[in-house]
Enzyme design. Sequence first.
Site, PDB file in Angstrom:
ATOM      1  N   ASN A  40      60.231  11.622  24.421  1.00  0.00           N
ATOM      2  CA  ASN A  40      60.042  13.061  24.016  1.00  0.00           C
ATOM      3  C   ASN A  40      61.296  14.052  24.517  1.00  0.00           C
ATOM      4  OD1 ASN A  40      58.011  15.485  24.569  1.00  0.00           O
ATOM      5  ND2 ASN A  40      59.407  15.334  26.452  1.00  0.00           N
ATOM      6  N   TYR A  72      66.907  20.865  13.083  1.00  0.00           N
ATOM      7  CA  TYR A  72      65.693  20.648  13.895  1.00  0.00           C
ATOM      8  C   TYR A  72      64.590  20.092  12.906  1.00  0.00           C
ATOM      9  CZ  TYR A  72      61.945  21.098  17.537  1.00  0.00           C
ATOM     10  OH  TYR A  72      60.953  20.779  18.512  1.00  0.00           O
ATOM     11  N   LYS A  97      63.134  16.160  12.875  1.00  0.00           N
ATOM     12  CA  LYS A  97      61.649  15.703  13.272  1.00  0.00           C
ATOM     13  C   LYS A  97      61.125  15.023  12.171  1.00  0.00           C
ATOM     14  CE  LYS A  97      61.309  17.552  17.368  1.00  0.00           C
ATOM     15  NZ  LYS A  97      61.112  16.676  18.441  1.00  0.00           N
ATOM     16  N   ILE A 143      53.409  25.223  21.074  1.00  0.00           N
ATOM     17  CA  ILE A 143      52.912  24.947  22.472  1.00  0.00           C
ATOM     18  C   ILE A 143      53.494  25.351  23.634  1.00  0.00           C
ATOM     19  CG2 ILE A 143      52.503  22.906  23.973  1.00  0.00           C
ATOM     20  CD1 ILE A 143      50.892  22.745  21.216  1.00  0.00           C
ATOM     21  N   ASP A 170      64.826  12.169  32.591  1.00  0.00           N
ATOM     22  CA  ASP A 170      65.236  13.430  32.103  1.00  0.00           C
ATOM     23  C   ASP A 170      66.666  13.578  32.546  1.00  0.00           C
ATOM     24  OD1 ASP A 170      63.346  16.375  31.205  1.00  0.00           O
ATOM     25  OD2 ASP A 170      65.362  16.492  32.036  1.00  0.00           O
ATOM     26  N   THR A 226      55.652  25.741  26.121  1.00  0.00           N
ATOM     27  CA  THR A 226      56.624  24.938  26.779  1.00  0.00           C
ATOM     28  C   THR A 226      57.740  25.905  27.000  1.00  0.00           C
ATOM     29  OG1 THR A 226      57.507  24.128  24.981  1.00  0.00           O
ATOM     30  CG2 THR A 226      55.758  22.937  25.931  1.00  0.00           C
TER      31      THR A 226
END
Length: 251
Positions: A91, A157, A161, A190, A38, A192
Amino acid sequence: MELGFAGKVALVTGAGSGIGAAVSRQLGAEGARVVVADINADAARAVAAEICSSGGNAFSLAVDVARAAEVEKLVESVVQTHGGLHLAVNNAGIDGVRRGTADYPVDDWDKLISVNLNGVFYCMKYEIAAMAAQGGGSIVNMSSILGSVGLPTASAYTAAKHGIVGLTKVAAIEYAKRGVRINAVGPGLIETPLLSEQSELASNRRLEALQPMGRRGTPQEVAALVCFLLSEQASFISGSYHLVDGAYTAH
């Protein structure tokens, strides 16, 4: 279901929180040796420590996936330190500003594309080379429902994707005969930290009302699919894009 990760080395980027952390935890619980990567070194260290405290085997490394040299060094370090690379989950990603396409700031476009699309390409470039050299491996790239549909004011974005899905398909064809399987996953709404940062979305109950299941998904629900795709249970699945969206895109 036995996923067969014992003895496997796994690399997860963007693993300091959210979906990446959930994937790392499940991989660790299933017996993989997990490299938690990360840009936030402290967050990566905390997730790795949690996995180890639960009886797993994990290590943390800091990386900025927008920098090709850092990604190359990361993969080289994983292979040299742990003896190979068998599983990878690309990810890492960021959110962008919300503007119409004609008003989207160029600097913000470049920043998002550099992380969300270029970063996945850099990771794939070096992961595939390492896996092909050792006889194979499995990669999952984190796309989004915006890999197949559009969202007004999210041009960068959405483009990134969609691009991830295209990269996944091309690379899967190229390296199928060398034993490298590559798939993409498209999470919907989701729960997150990234979603929480998107105040415009997080506070918009209309989006949740459009969810056929009437709720947001959990990182663990995405992790379950990711780990299945990484496993030999999915040995004939490659080049595909799998949604985890509670039927949102089925409208």
